[in-house]
Design a protein around this motif. Structure first.
Motif, mmCIF file in Angstrom:
data_model
loop_
_atom_site.group_PDB
_atom_site.id
_atom_site.type_symbol
_atom_site.label_atom_id
_atom_site.label_comp_id
_atom_site.label_asym_id
_atom_site.label_seq_id
_atom_site.Cartn_x
_atom_site.Cartn_y
_atom_site.Cartn_z
ATOM 1 N N ARG A 48 0.668 -1.078 0.019
ATOM 2 C CA ARG A 48 0.011 0.104 0.052
ATOM 3 C C ARG A 48 0.952 1.240 0.066
ATOM 4 O O ARG A 48 0.389 2.365 -0.934
ATOM 5 C CB ARG A 48 -0.875 -0.009 1.241
ATOM 6 C CG ARG A 48 -1.981 1.046 1.160
ATOM 7 C CD ARG A 48 -2.850 1.229 2.435
ATOM 8 N NE ARG A 48 -2.117 1.567 3.785
ATOM 9 C CZ ARG A 48 -1.839 2.533 4.090
ATOM 10 N NH1 ARG A 48 -2.271 3.673 3.383
ATOM 11 N NH2 ARG A 48 -1.198 2.844 5.215
ATOM 12 N N ILE A 49 1.902 1.200 0.927
ATOM 13 C CA ILE A 49 2.760 2.304 0.849
ATOM 14 C C ILE A 49 3.441 2.645 -0.485
ATOM 15 O O ILE A 49 3.485 3.819 -1.106
ATOM 16 C CB ILE A 49 3.790 2.362 2.053
ATOM 17 C CG1 ILE A 49 3.236 2.375 3.373
ATOM 18 C CG2 ILE A 49 5.177 3.146 1.775
ATOM 19 C CD1 ILE A 49 4.066 1.901 4.562
ATOM 20 N N PHE A 50 3.856 1.592 -1.007
ATOM 21 C CA PHE A 50 4.727 1.488 -2.309
ATOM 22 C C PHE A 50 3.800 2.020 -3.335
ATOM 23 O O PHE A 50 4.138 3.005 -4.446
ATOM 24 C CB PHE A 50 5.137 0.389 -2.915
ATOM 25 C CG PHE A 50 6.610 -0.013 -2.116
ATOM 26 C CD1 PHE A 50 7.366 1.100 -1.999
ATOM 27 C CD2 PHE A 50 6.989 -1.323 -2.132
ATOM 28 C CE1 PHE A 50 8.549 0.522 -1.262
ATOM 29 C CE2 PHE A 50 8.100 -1.636 -1.453
ATOM 30 C CZ PHE A 50 9.088 -0.457 -1.000
ATOM 31 N N VAL A 51 2.556 1.722 -3.383
ATOM 32 C CA VAL A 51 1.346 2.152 -4.353
ATOM 33 C C VAL A 51 1.103 3.615 -4.176
ATOM 34 O O VAL A 51 1.116 4.484 -5.211
ATOM 35 C CB VAL A 51 0.113 1.437 -4.308
ATOM 36 C CG1 VAL A 51 -1.109 2.117 -5.195
ATOM 37 C CG2 VAL A 51 0.229 -0.063 -4.964
ATOM 38 N N LEU A 52 1.093 3.957 -2.881
ATOM 39 C CA LEU A 52 0.824 5.635 -2.642
ATOM 40 C C LEU A 52 2.096 6.452 -3.092
ATOM 41 O O LEU A 52 2.110 7.453 -3.839
ATOM 42 C CB LEU A 52 0.587 5.865 -1.215
ATOM 43 C CG LEU A 52 -0.692 5.533 -0.692
ATOM 44 C CD1 LEU A 52 -0.737 5.443 0.809
ATOM 45 C CD2 LEU A 52 -1.888 6.003 -1.351
ATOM 46 N N ILE A 53 3.073 5.802 -2.789
ATOM 47 C CA ILE A 53 4.517 6.657 -3.278
ATOM 48 C C ILE A 53 4.297 6.743 -4.832
ATOM 49 O O ILE A 53 4.741 7.728 -5.588
ATOM 50 C CB ILE A 53 5.779 5.973 -2.950
ATOM 51 C CG1 ILE A 53 5.832 6.255 -1.339
ATOM 52 C CG2 ILE A 53 7.113 6.402 -3.600
ATOM 53 C CD1 ILE A 53 6.986 5.347 -0.887
ATOM 54 N N PHE A 54 3.940 5.539 -5.561
ATOM 55 C CA PHE A 54 4.033 5.662 -7.090
ATOM 56 C C PHE A 54 2.978 6.611 -7.568
ATOM 57 O O PHE A 54 3.210 7.299 -8.524
ATOM 58 C CB PHE A 54 3.733 4.233 -7.469
ATOM 59 C CG PHE A 54 3.421 4.345 -9.050
ATOM 60 C CD1 PHE A 54 4.368 4.184 -9.981
ATOM 61 C CD2 PHE A 54 1.912 4.168 -9.369
ATOM 62 C CE1 PHE A 54 4.074 4.117 -11.366
ATOM 63 C CE2 PHE A 54 1.379 3.897 -10.714
ATOM 64 C CZ PHE A 54 2.623 4.043 -11.800
ATOM 65 N N ILE A 55 1.801 6.686 -6.974
ATOM 66 C CA ILE A 55 0.828 7.470 -7.268
ATOM 67 C C ILE A 55 1.281 8.935 -7.148
ATOM 68 O O ILE A 55 1.274 9.749 -7.908
ATOM 69 C CB ILE A 55 -0.499 7.544 -6.680
ATOM 70 C CG1 ILE A 55 -1.088 6.044 -7.062
ATOM 71 C CG2 ILE A 55 -1.552 8.487 -6.900
ATOM 72 C CD1 ILE A 55 -2.219 5.527 -6.309
ATOM 73 N N ILE A 56 1.901 9.301 -5.938
ATOM 74 C CA ILE A 56 2.300 10.651 -5.796
ATOM 75 C C ILE A 56 3.501 11.049 -6.714
ATOM 76 O O ILE A 56 3.281 12.133 -7.254
ATOM 77 C CB ILE A 56 2.786 10.813 -4.188
ATOM 78 C CG1 ILE A 56 1.626 10.690 -3.337
ATOM 79 C CG2 ILE A 56 3.831 12.036 -4.120
ATOM 80 C CD1 ILE A 56 2.166 10.366 -1.922
ATOM 81 N N LEU A 57 4.434 10.084 -7.108
ATOM 82 C CA LEU A 57 5.397 10.422 -7.985
ATOM 83 C C LEU A 57 4.835 10.655 -9.349
ATOM 84 O O LEU A 57 5.379 11.517 -10.378
ATOM 85 C CB LEU A 57 6.306 9.422 -7.802
ATOM 86 C CG LEU A 57 7.262 9.393 -6.658
ATOM 87 C CD1 LEU A 57 8.266 8.157 -6.574
ATOM 88 C CD2 LEU A 57 8.222 10.745 -6.579
ATOM 89 N N ALA A 58 3.929 9.848 -9.824
ATOM 90 C CA ALA A 58 3.290 10.001 -11.276
ATOM 91 C C ALA A 58 2.478 11.331 -11.282
ATOM 92 O O ALA A 58 2.401 12.082 -12.472
ATOM 93 C CB ALA A 58 2.121 8.795 -11.361
#
Length: 64
Positions: A48-58
């Motif tokens: 979940r944390i990795f997906v949130l980081i991915f969304i923020i960076l995207a």
């Protein structure tokens, strides 16, 4: 002739965060199937944390 520098996209080298999120998600599913609920919960939290980081960076990459 004068050549303009080409822009380098931010995603050179692949999507690391999304890749690891999928890996931890699969690990969580396997751990839940085996009965290791603690490992499954931790793996899902990391995914979940990795997906949130991915969304923020995207989003940041789209705004730049």
């Amino acid at each position: 002739m004068l050549e303009l520098p080409t822009a380098t996209p931010l995603q050179v080298g692949g999507g690391g965060f999304l890749y690891w999120a999928v890996i931890f998600f699969i690990l969580a599913i396997v751990a839940a199937a085996v009965g290791a609920r603690g490992v499954a919960g931790i793996s899902m939290e990391i995914a979940r944390i990795f997906v949130l980081i991915f969304i923020i960076l995207a989003v940041v990459a789209l705004l730049l």
